[in-house]
Design an enzyme around this catalytic site. Structure first.
Site, PDB file in Angstrom:
ATOM      1  CD  GLU A  44      -2.498   1.226   2.756  1.00 37.05           C
ATOM      2  OE1 GLU A  44      -3.533   1.896   2.834  1.00 37.05           O
ATOM      3  OE2 GLU A  44      -2.041   0.567   3.713  1.00 37.05           O
ATOM      4  CE  LYS A 110      -7.279   1.691   3.605  1.00 35.94           C
ATOM      5  NZ  LYS A 110      -6.093   2.215   4.339  1.00 35.94           N
ATOM      6  CB  CYS A 144      -4.408  -1.454   4.421  1.00 38.52           C
ATOM      7  SG  CYS A 144      -3.468  -1.515   5.979  1.00 38.52           S
TER       8      CYS A 144
END
Length: 257
Positions: A44, A110, A144
């Site tokens: 990431e 995300k 994540c």
């Protein structure tokens, strides 16, 4: 003969808020990767570290990194993926790019921004899932903090591989290990997690634990060191497991609204 997907996971320290230096560093690591690999996975925000100051990154850096990924993908004839700080229409995103050797790419923003660090205050959250079709496999890339939310990760698309790129800190690494394995088991898919290592400029420590799990939650690749991990994902393993153990047929039916 069953389809196979050979992957390389690049577990590395990151240079704080320095895209040029990170691209140069990753270029050297990627140059050493075996030529037979089909997919390279980077962490990431691999050009900056997990910065909550996107204003420190020139808005042109996102496009510059995408072009860099496209060039490497074309030259090595391999797909490459990872997330970066990306600015578009005055909005900042933690955006993952999946670049194909033919120059095309797909993207995912995300969904679950990390409120504990204030990510929701400086990055716009995504709203859409992404399923990537590549070499006979269906991949679902996530980022994540998405790992903590099983509904968003749920295998409603019959994907073969779920993939997380991360900057997951050492104090909560047990959760990372546990949830990666759980996502593999509950979705009956391969699960890939690529984390960084080292210290960032805010004093946060990262201990790696990049790993690959098969559809039964067996760990087939793992490391805590700065290195490149390799794994071969086999389509027949997915098909045979799902044909024998039809757990996905009993999954709850739901829609996200």
């Amino acid at each position: 003969m069953s389809l196979e997907l050979k992957i390389a996971l690049v577990q590395s320290a990151l240079i704080w808020e320095d895209p040029d230096a990170n691209r140069a560093m990753f270029a050297k690591k990627i140059a050493a990767i075996r030529s037979s690999v089909d997919l390279i996975v980077l962490p990431e925000m691999f050009t900056t570290g997990f910065t909550m100051s996107p204003k420190n990154i020139a808005s042109s850096e996102g496009s510059k990194t995408v072009k860099w990924m496209q060039r490497i993908s074309r030259e090595k004839n391999v797909a490459i993926t990872g997330s970066i700080v990306f600015t578009e229409n005055d909005e900042n995103y933690n955006r993952l790019f999946f670049c194909f050797p033919n120059g095309k790419y797909e993207e995912y923003d995300k969904k679950h921004t990390f409120t504990l660090a204030g990510e929701h205050e400086v990055y716009t959250a995504g709203k859409s899932k992404l399923i990537v079709q590549y070499k006979g496999f269906k991949l679902k890339p996530l980022i994540c903090y998405d790992l903590r939310f099983p509904v968003w990760s749920r295998n409603t698309e019959d994907y073969d591989i779920i993939l997380y790129v991360a900057n997951w800190p050492k104090p909560r690494i047990d959760a990372w290990d546990t949830l990666l394995k759980a996502r593999a088991i509950e979705n009956m898919s391969y699960c890939i997690g690529v984390n960084r290592i080292g210290l960032d400029n805010l004093g946060h420590e990262y201990s790696g634990h990049s790993a690959v799990y098969d559809t039964l939650g067996n760990q087939i690749s793992y490391s805590e060191d700065e290195e490149i991990l390799y794994a071969t994902l086999v389509k027949q393993h997915i098909d045979s497991t799902r044909n024998k153990l039809k757990f996905l047929e009993d999954r709850d039916d739901f829609n996200l609204i």
